[in-house]
Design a protein around this motif. Structure first.
Motif, PDB file in Angstrom:
ATOM      1  N   UNK A 194      12.067  -0.480   8.979  1.00 35.25           N
ATOM      2  CA  UNK A 194      13.023   0.540   8.045  1.00 35.25           C
ATOM      3  C   UNK A 194      11.843   1.341   6.990  1.00 35.25           C
ATOM      4  N   UNK A 195      12.379   2.455   6.648  1.00 32.69           N
ATOM      5  CA  UNK A 195      11.594   3.557   5.727  1.00 32.69           C
ATOM      6  C   UNK A 195      11.281   2.683   4.447  1.00 32.69           C
ATOM      7  N   UNK A 196      12.331   2.301   3.903  1.00 31.08           N
ATOM      8  CA  UNK A 196      12.254   1.495   2.636  1.00 31.08           C
ATOM      9  C   UNK A 196      11.239   0.134   2.696  1.00 31.08           C
ATOM     10  N   UNK A 197      11.362  -0.244   3.892  1.00 31.15           N
ATOM     11  CA  UNK A 197      10.418  -1.582   3.701  1.00 31.15           C
ATOM     12  C   UNK A 197       9.099  -1.133   3.878  1.00 31.15           C
ATOM     13  N   UNK A 198       8.519  -0.297   4.685  1.00 24.56           N
ATOM     14  CA  UNK A 198       7.059   0.212   4.675  1.00 24.56           C
ATOM     15  C   UNK A 198       6.849   1.025   3.190  1.00 24.56           C
ATOM     16  N   UNK A 199       7.861   1.798   2.857  1.00 22.88           N
ATOM     17  CA  UNK A 199       7.318   2.356   1.526  1.00 22.88           C
ATOM     18  C   UNK A 199       7.076   1.282   0.128  1.00 22.88           C
ATOM     19  N   UNK A 200       7.846   0.373   0.249  1.00 26.06           N
ATOM     20  CA  UNK A 200       7.824  -0.759  -0.683  1.00 26.06           C
ATOM     21  C   UNK A 200       6.779  -1.531  -0.799  1.00 26.06           C
ATOM     22  N   UNK A 201       6.411  -1.779   0.619  1.00 25.82           N
ATOM     23  CA  UNK A 201       5.083  -2.749   0.866  1.00 25.82           C
ATOM     24  C   UNK A 201       3.989  -1.943   0.385  1.00 25.82           C
ATOM     25  N   UNK A 202       3.917  -0.665   0.737  1.00 22.05           N
ATOM     26  CA  UNK A 202       2.827   0.182   0.385  1.00 22.05           C
ATOM     27  C   UNK A 202       2.704   0.278  -1.221  1.00 22.05           C
ATOM     28  N   UNK A 203       3.781   0.724  -1.783  1.00 25.81           N
ATOM     29  CA  UNK A 203       3.799   1.220  -3.020  1.00 25.81           C
ATOM     30  C   UNK A 203       3.469   0.197  -4.060  1.00 25.81           C
ATOM     31  N   UNK A 204       3.854  -1.300  -3.608  1.00 28.55           N
ATOM     32  CA  UNK A 204       3.732  -2.278  -4.387  1.00 28.55           C
ATOM     33  C   UNK A 204       2.308  -2.629  -4.780  1.00 28.55           C
ATOM     34  N   UNK A 205       1.453  -2.324  -3.951  1.00 25.88           N
ATOM     35  CA  UNK A 205       0.116  -2.445  -4.294  1.00 25.88           C
ATOM     36  C   UNK A 205      -0.437  -1.591  -5.561  1.00 25.88           C
ATOM     37  N   UNK A 206       0.404  -0.849  -6.082  1.00 24.83           N
ATOM     38  CA  UNK A 206      -0.141   0.233  -7.272  1.00 24.83           C
ATOM     39  C   UNK A 206       0.969  -0.128  -8.293  1.00 24.83           C
ATOM     40  N   UNK A 207       2.242  -0.550  -7.887  1.00 22.38           N
ATOM     41  CA  UNK A 207       3.212  -0.385  -9.113  1.00 22.38           C
ATOM     42  C   UNK A 207       4.347  -1.119  -8.718  1.00 22.38           C
ATOM     43  N   UNK A 208       5.199  -1.733  -9.732  1.00 19.51           N
ATOM     44  CA  UNK A 208       6.437  -2.429  -9.310  1.00 19.51           C
ATOM     45  C   UNK A 208       7.532  -1.484  -8.717  1.00 19.51           C
ATOM     46  N   UNK A 223      -0.936   1.966  10.530  1.00 18.79           N
ATOM     47  CA  UNK A 223      -1.037   2.033  12.176  1.00 18.79           C
ATOM     48  C   UNK A 223      -2.119   0.800  12.356  1.00 18.79           C
ATOM     49  N   UNK A 224      -2.649   0.218  12.110  1.00 16.69           N
ATOM     50  CA  UNK A 224      -3.622  -0.782  12.679  1.00 16.69           C
ATOM     51  C   UNK A 224      -3.115  -1.972  13.178  1.00 16.69           C
ATOM     52  N   UNK A 225      -1.872  -2.251  12.887  1.00 19.15           N
ATOM     53  CA  UNK A 225      -0.950  -3.264  13.513  1.00 19.15           C
ATOM     54  C   UNK A 225       0.368  -2.820  13.964  1.00 19.15           C
ATOM     55  N   UNK A 226       0.885  -3.822  14.787  1.00 18.92           N
ATOM     56  CA  UNK A 226       2.401  -3.267  15.191  1.00 18.92           C
ATOM     57  C   UNK A 226       3.163  -3.753  13.887  1.00 18.92           C
ATOM     58  N   UNK A 227       4.065  -2.748  13.555  1.00 16.44           N
ATOM     59  CA  UNK A 227       5.061  -3.196  12.675  1.00 16.44           C
ATOM     60  C   UNK A 227       4.241  -3.281  11.287  1.00 16.44           C
ATOM     61  N   UNK A 228       5.090  -4.166  10.273  1.00 14.23           N
ATOM     62  CA  UNK A 228       4.222  -4.226   8.890  1.00 14.23           C
ATOM     63  C   UNK A 228       3.145  -5.112   8.740  1.00 14.23           C
ATOM     64  N   UNK A 229       2.728  -5.734  10.031  1.00 17.23           N
ATOM     65  CA  UNK A 229       1.907  -6.905   9.850  1.00 17.23           C
ATOM     66  C   UNK A 229       0.548  -6.385   8.931  1.00 17.23           C
ATOM     67  N   UNK A 230       0.043  -5.291   9.209  1.00 15.38           N
ATOM     68  CA  UNK A 230      -1.308  -4.882   8.380  1.00 15.38           C
ATOM     69  C   UNK A 230      -1.132  -4.745   6.937  1.00 15.38           C
ATOM     70  N   UNK A 231       0.171  -4.163   6.876  1.00 17.89           N
ATOM     71  CA  UNK A 231       0.542  -4.104   5.114  1.00 17.89           C
ATOM     72  C   UNK A 231       0.757  -5.329   4.691  1.00 17.89           C
ATOM     73  N   UNK A 232       1.111  -6.255   5.262  1.00 20.44           N
ATOM     74  CA  UNK A 232       1.400  -7.626   4.769  1.00 20.44           C
ATOM     75  C   UNK A 232       0.211  -8.473   4.473  1.00 20.44           C
ATOM     76  N   UNK A 233      -0.893  -8.127   5.253  1.00 20.18           N
ATOM     77  CA  UNK A 233      -2.108  -8.708   5.149  1.00 20.18           C
ATOM     78  C   UNK A 233      -3.060  -8.069   4.302  1.00 20.18           C
ATOM     79  N   UNK A 234      -2.716  -6.814   3.964  1.00 19.38           N
ATOM     80  CA  UNK A 234      -3.703  -5.926   3.153  1.00 19.38           C
ATOM     81  C   UNK A 234      -3.926  -6.064   1.794  1.00 19.38           C
ATOM     82  N   UNK A 235      -5.158  -5.843   1.356  1.00 24.23           N
ATOM     83  CA  UNK A 235      -5.603  -6.184  -0.119  1.00 24.23           C
ATOM     84  C   UNK A 235      -5.890  -4.981  -0.961  1.00 24.23           C
ATOM     85  N   UNK A 236      -5.812  -4.997  -2.217  1.00 24.17           N
ATOM     86  CA  UNK A 236      -6.105  -3.913  -3.072  1.00 24.17           C
ATOM     87  C   UNK A 236      -7.537  -3.561  -2.679  1.00 24.17           C
ATOM     88  N   UNK A 237      -8.396  -4.712  -2.683  1.00 23.10           N
ATOM     89  CA  UNK A 237      -9.845  -4.218  -2.577  1.00 23.10           C
ATOM     90  C   UNK A 237     -10.161  -3.404  -1.091  1.00 23.10           C
TER      91      UNK A 237
END
Lengths: 302, 302
Positions: free
Chosen positions: B27-41, B271-285
């Protein structure tokens, strides 16, 4: 520094969404030489038939383009006819008449044999290699273009030529085909094992990418308001690239990146009019202005 | 600064060249929220069915994502199934089951009504507009996504919504379709007359382009060695973009350009993993490292 190009000088019939021409000066060496001559003197090796008149040669006059290596042969010049799709993203070849180009054997005038920068435009790989043998010493930089035809039909000859090449300049599909790999980075790394130390991938409206042991350099395409004819854009790119390098006298990473920018700029201008018309009317001032505009378009701070 | 996203939370079935999953959070809001949450609430407004379990919600936990606006309805969650081509350049939709999303009426919790940054993911334009009416005052920045479906079926409603939008984020084909112009620059200029002061054109592997009254900004795509699943990349891009802007608190040209870079970076990771998997394991670093690498890949001196 002395810059030599070996390749086709031809007549093109072009059908584009914004107009058609029945016979206009074309060919890889033509586009290359016109583009490169804004930066450095160019020596040209090619062949034309007896249909190539003084009026055709006018495109080269008044520029730093040495035509002593342009052979005149009995018969007709190389002729290519093509038609572009409405969005210019694809084209069909309507005719390819090699004519005098069929028997082309590059012969370097004595005065060319000290050339330090060499661009081998898209011709049969063994002929490309034969040029290197005619030079007194190995050039400082050897750049090469090729195409799917040679990748498929003369793979062994192409590999031989690649082993003596510094910079390979091809498009993304050719990159994938030559390496036998779908992923562009994996394909690039594969190609860097074949001889070239630098791969320049031309991506049309999407810009260009350079891959070497020093990493990746990318530039987005300069978006045009009214693109008209992509013919020769890749050769104009190569001309801007090699011209900028030859003029700088440097072969370091910064010089290569700068050369990619001038290649992009010359390629973008080439597309603005049918045939070589835009390159003929181009000024160095316009080139510099677009390079600076491209720089403004990509700059950012983290 | 407070960042609100309104859009879909869904389950996806994905068939890609490197693997398939039967049911994964999307879902769009899911991908958006996971990505944005690294920067802001991030505050999220959407709807899920009673098949959305605490295990599904785990993807959002431990992050700065406020789910008070995620409505639970009787029935099943939005479900989408798609299959990608071998080179990931195209996909076919195998199933679209709107389920509880069919009756979705965005309702902002009181605590969300002071949101200063708003991203309206791709939903019916009138619903997008209804969100604006629920905010106490006009946000500092309203960004919007849409798609060919709404451009074709609800052109009047879309135009109404666009008039109150600051940033439109769509891909190149949508840009051409919405403007009814083939040339991307001409299309962009046309769209800037419809309300948005900034157009962000997402071009997938070829990067992104931003057009506004301040001119053009372009960034090439970050070339991946092993791209696996483009699903949600555009929404992750939007999340990185809006998150970076909300975090900076600035809306000047430099902040916008920087936001495009973080958008590109988050899109590339997605794009690096299927679904939100990569965003879930991503770090700010990792995000910062890739932004710096992208900067190294595009820098040059004239």
């Amino acid at each position: 520094m002395s810059l030599l190009v070996v390749g086709s000088v031809a007549f093109d019939a072009l059908e584009t969404p914004s107009g058609r021409v029945e016979r206009t000066l074309g060919g890889a060496a033509t586009y290359f030489a016109l583009a490169a001559s804004f930066f450095a003197p160019v020596r040209l090796v090619g062949v034309v038939g007896d249909d190539f008149t003084s009026r055709d040669a006018a495109a080269f006059r008044g520029r730093r383009i040495d035509l002593r290596g342009l052979e005149r042969a009995r018969g007709k010049s190389f002729f290519w006819a093509g038609r572009y799709s409405d969005d210019l993203s694809s084209r069909v070849t309507l005719a390819t008449e090699l004519n005098v180009f069929a028997d082309f054997q590059p012969k370097l005038p004595l005065a060319y044999r000290d050339s330090r920068y060499l661009f081998l435009a898209n011709i049969q790989p063994t002929l490309q290699l034969s040029v290197l043998g005619q030079l007194r010493k190995r050039p400082r930089l050897v750049a090469l273009d090729t195409m799917n035809y040679w990748i498929e039909r003369t793979p062994v000859e192409l590999r031989n030529t690649l082993r003596r090449t510094d910079v390979l300049m091809i498009n993304d599909e050719e990159t994938r085909q030559l390496a036998g790999r779908r992923n562009l980075l994996a394909a690039a790394e594969q190609i860097l094992k074949m001889g070239p130390s630098t791969l320049v991938i031309k991506r049309g409206e999407f810009g260009a990418m350079m891959v070497s042991g020093k990493g990746v350099f990318s530039v987005p395409g300069y978006t045009l308001r009214d693109p008209r004819d992509p013919t020769g854009a890749g050769d104009a790119f190569a001309g801007g690239f090699m011209g900028a390098l030859a003029a700088s006298g440097r072969v370091n990473p910064d010089a290569f990146r700068r050369a990619i920018i001038y290649g992009s700029v010359l390629g973008s201008f080439a597309v603005e009019r049918i045939g070589v018309e835009r390159l003929r009317r181009l000024t160095r001032k316009e080139i510099n202005a677009r390079a600076r505009e491209l720089q403004r378009q990509v700059r950012f701070l983290l």
